[in-house]
Design an enzyme around this catalytic site. Structure first.
Site, PDB file in Angstrom:
ATOM      1  N   HIS A 143       0.747  -1.606   0.089  1.00 20.02           N
ATOM      2  CA  HIS A 143       0.306  -0.019   0.058  1.00 20.02           C
ATOM      3  C   HIS A 143       0.670   1.230   0.194  1.00 20.02           C
ATOM      4  O   HIS A 143       1.891   1.365   1.046  1.00 20.02           O
ATOM      5  CB  HIS A 143      -0.716  -0.015   1.174  1.00 20.02           C
ATOM      6  N   LYS A 170      -0.907  -7.930  -4.838  1.00 23.10           N
ATOM      7  CA  LYS A 170      -1.709  -6.382  -4.963  1.00 23.10           C
ATOM      8  C   LYS A 170      -1.201  -5.474  -4.310  1.00 23.10           C
ATOM      9  O   LYS A 170       0.020  -5.203  -3.524  1.00 23.10           O
ATOM     10  CB  LYS A 170      -3.044  -6.823  -3.547  1.00 23.10           C
ATOM     11  N   LYS A 314     -15.931  22.394 -19.527  1.00 23.94           N
ATOM     12  CA  LYS A 314     -16.555  23.022 -21.396  1.00 23.94           C
ATOM     13  C   LYS A 314     -16.021  23.606 -21.610  1.00 23.94           C
ATOM     14  O   LYS A 314     -15.865  23.165 -22.946  1.00 23.94           O
ATOM     15  CB  LYS A 314     -18.392  23.003 -20.556  1.00 23.94           C
ATOM     16  N   ASP A 351     -26.066  20.886 -24.842  1.00 20.17           N
ATOM     17  CA  ASP A 351     -27.117  21.720 -23.662  1.00 20.17           C
ATOM     18  C   ASP A 351     -28.300  22.427 -24.331  1.00 20.17           C
ATOM     19  O   ASP A 351     -29.450  22.626 -23.925  1.00 20.17           O
ATOM     20  CB  ASP A 351     -26.709  22.641 -22.986  1.00 20.17           C
TER      21      ASP A 351
END
Ligand code: ATR
Length: 530
Positions: A143, A170, A314, A351
Site C-alpha cells: 500500500h 496486490k 466545458k 445543452d
C-alpha cells in the site's frame, strides 16, 4: 450532427446479460464483533458479492481460534482474511508474531485467501511453505498512501512481490490525478500473475470500476457507503447496479462524465441503464478530472469511446478536440465528446439543443402551434440571465431559432461580448427587473443563483416575472427553484432544468451510440432518482 462514432454492426452486444467478467467482487467486513461480521457477511451475499474480506484488525476482542472457526465456517461466501497492522494502514498494534500466527491459523481453518503485507511476506511465505491447502491463495499486498509511482517503479514492485512467492499480487497506490490509474491498468493487463490493482482516493475510482476490463483479479466493494475500508471505495451495490460490474470485460467501451466535482452526476445511472437495456457492451463512469489535456493524452485509445463534459471543463476541453460541431464552436463550449473511428475526438454541444427543444415544446403547448409551423421562438424576446457556458448555449440556440436575444449578466462586459456575438442586447443583471419593453417574453436563467444550497436566492424579482409567458431555469438542484416557483405563481409556464438535462442526454446517447435514445427509460430513471 456529423458522422457517428461507430455503426450498429460494430457494437459488441451481450444480449443475455450473462457475466463476462471473471473479476471477483470482494466486500470488506468492518464489524467490531464476530456477531456483527456474521450479519455483514450475509448481507454481502445478498447484495451479490463473491468474497468477504474478514478484517481481523477491526475486531475489538479477538480470540483467534474460536473466532476464526466461527467466521470461516459460517461464512456463506469464500473468505479472505486480513489482519492489517498500523504500519500498513490498518488498526492492529500488537505483537507481530501473534498477528502472523493468526493468519496461519486462518489458513489451517479453511480461509480461501489471506492477505500478507510485502514487508513480511518473504518470511511468512517461507513459514507456510509446503503446508498450503489446495486452492488456498496468498495475496501479497503493498500500500502506498502518498502517490502512484512511475510505471517502472510499479513494475519493480510487482517483481518484488512475485519474488516472495505470492499467488496473487496486490498493489494499492494513491491517486493524485485520474491519469495515475493508467499505470495500474497497464500493470494489470501485462502481469503474468493474478493481480489486484487499486488506486485509492476519489481520483482513483475508475481503477476500481474498470478492474474487469483490465483483468484485475478482484476489486473491493463496500457494504455501505459509510463503511469503506480504503479511500475511494465504491459500494458493492453501486458496482453491481449502477456500473453494471458483471457486464464489464476487456472489450467494453468506456464512456463517462468528466468534471470537478463530478460524483453527484446522475449520468452514469442513465447511460448504464440505457446501455444495458439494449445489450450494448459499454460502461459509463464518473471521471474526476483536474487537467483535461492530460486526461485526453493519457486515455487516448479506442477503449475510451467518449465522454460528457461538465463544469469546469466545458471550455477547456475545446482545445483538445480534433473536430468541433459548428454551433458548438460558436458557443465556445462543448459537453459531448465522441471518439471517431480514426481515433480523433469530435465534440458537440447538446445543452442548447436540449434546452431549446424543451422550451419550444412548452411554447407550442401554450400557443397551440404545430411543429411543422417553424419555431415558436421566432420573433420572441428571449432574455438570458448569465453569460457562462450555459448562457452561451441558450443565447446561440435562441438566436438560431430567430428569437431576439437579450443577455443580462452580473458582469456587464461578459453580457456585452455574448450579446454582440448573437446580435442581441446586453444589460446587467440588476437592470433586468425594470426591463419590460413588451409582454409575453421568455426568460432563461443560466446563472447559479438559486442553486442548492442557496435555494432562497433568485436572480430576478417576482414582480417583474409577470412580463414573461415562459420561464426556464437551467438549475436542476433543486428541481423547483425559487425562480420557477415564483414564475408559476405569477402565471408563467415553466420549464425545469431537468428537462434540459434529460434532453441533452438523449442527444449525447445518440452521438455516442448511433442509436435512438431510450427516452422513456431516461425519464423514468430521472423521476425515480430525483
Ligand atoms: P456555466 O457554464 O454553468 O454557465 P459559468 O461559466 O461559471 O457556468 O457561468 C456562471 C454564470 O453565473 C455567469 O454568468 C456568472 O456571472 P459572472 O459572469 O458575472 O461571473 C453567473 N453567476 C454566478 N454566481 C452569481 C451570483 N452570485 N450572482 C449573479 N450571477 C452569478
Amino acid at each position: 450532427m456529423g458522422s457517428l462514432p461507430f455503426t450498429v454492426s460494430d457494437l459488441q452486444t451481450s444480449s443475455s446479460g450473462a457475466r463476462s467478467s471473471p473479476t471477483l467482487l470482494c466486500t470488506p467486513l468492518m464489524g467490531t464483533t464476530v456477531d456483527q461480521m456474521l450479519i455483514e457477511m450475509r448481507k454481502a451475499k445478498e447484495i451479490g458479492s463473491d468474497v468477504v474480506e474478514i478484517r481481523l484488525d477491526c475486531l475489538r476482542n479477538f480470540n483467534p481460534r474460536p473466532d476464526l472457526e466461527v467466521l470461516i465456517e459460517r461464512s456463506p461466501l469464500p473468505t479472505l482474511v486480513t489482519y492489517r497492522p498500523i504500519w500498513e494502514g490498518g488498526q492492529y498494534e500488537g505483537d507481530e508474531t501473534k498477528r502472523q500466527d493468526a493468519l496461519r491459523l486462518a489458513m489451517e481453518l479453511g480461509a480461501d485467501y489471506i492477505d500478507v503485507e510485502l514487508e513480511v511476506a518473504h518470511d511468512f511465505n517461507n513459514s507456510i511453505y509446503g503446508k498450503k491447502p489446495e486452492n488456498f491463495k496468498v495475496i501479497v499486498s503493498s500500500h502506498n498512501f502518498h502517490n502512484t509511482p512511475s510505471s517502472e517503479a510499479i513494475g519493480n514492485l510487482v517483481a518484488r512481490i512475485q519474488a516472495t512467492g505470492a499467488d496473487i499480487v496486490k498493489i494499492a497506490t494513491t491517486a493524485l490525478d485520474i491519469t495515475d490509474c493508467a499505470r495500474i491498468f497497464q500493470i494489470m493487463v501485462h502481469s503474468q500473475v493474478p493481480t489486484i490493482g487499486i488506486v485509492m482516493g476519489e481520483r482513483g475510482l475508475i481503477s476500481r470500476l474498470l478492474s474487469p476490463k483490465f483483468g484485475g483479479y478482484l476489486t473491493y466493494g463496500a457494504l455501505e457507503a459509510g463503511a469503506i475500508s480504503a479511500p475511494g471505495q465504491p459500494t458493492a451495490k453501486d458496482l453491481l447496479d449502477l456500473y453494471n460490474f458483471r457486464l464489464i470485460g476487456p472489450d467494453t467501451r468506456v464512456y463517462g462524465i468528466i468534471g470537478k466535482p463530478v460524483g453527484h452526476s446522475k449520468s452514469p445511472l442513465l447511460f448504464n441503464a440505457a446501455f444495458k437495456s439494449v445489450g450494448l457492451n459499454a460502461v459509463y463512469v464518473h471521471f474526476l478530472v483536474d487537467d483535461v489535456k492530460k486526461f485526453f493524452d493519457t486515455y487516448s485509445s479506442s477503449d475510451w469511446a467518449g465522454c460528457s463534459c461538465t463544469i469546469p471543463h466545458k471550455e477547456a476541453a475545446l482545445k483538445c478536440m480534433n473536430e468541433i460541431d459548428p454551433i458548438a464552436k460558436k458557443i465556445g463550449a462543448i459537453n459531448n465528446i465522441v471518439r471517431r473511428s480514426d481515433g480523433g475526438l469530435m465534440a458537440f454541444n447538446t445543452d442548447y439543443i436540449g434546452a431549446i427543444a424543451g422550451i419550444e415544446d412548452q411554447l407550442r403547448g401554450l400557443n397551440g402551434t404545430n411543429p411543422a409551423a417553424g419555431s415558436p421562438l421566432a420573433g420572441k424576446l428571449f432574455v438570458v440571465l448569465g453569460a457562462g457556458g450555459a448562457g452561451k448555449s441558450l443565447a446561440y440556440g435562441a438566436a438560431q431559432k430567430g428569437a431576439r436575444v437579450v443577455v443580462a449578466n452580473r458582469t456587464y462586459e461578459r453580457a456585452k461580448e455574448l450579446a454582440d456575438k448573437v446580435g442581441g442586447q446586453a444589460m446587467t443583471l440588476a437592470e433586468v427587473d425594470n426591463f419590460h419593453p413588451e409582454e409575453g417574453m421568455v426568460l432563461a436563467n443560466t446563472t447559479s443563483v438559486g442553486m442548492k444550497p442557496k435555494i432562497d436566492e433568485t436572480p430576478i424579482s417576482k414582480q417583474s416575472l409577470k412580463h414573461y409567458c415562459l420561464v426556464f431555469d437551467a438549475i436542476y438542484t433543486p428541481k423547483e427553484t425559487r425562480l420557477l416557483r415564483e414564475a408559476r405563481e405569477t402565471g408563467a409556464t415553466i420549464v425545469y432544468g431537468t428537462e434540459m438535462l434529460i434532453r441533452q442526454g438523449f442527444e449525447q446517447y445518440k452521438n455516442f451510440t448511433g442509436l435512438p435514445a431510450p427516452e422513456e427509460l431516461f425519464r423514468q430513471l430521472m423521476e425515480k432518482h430525483a
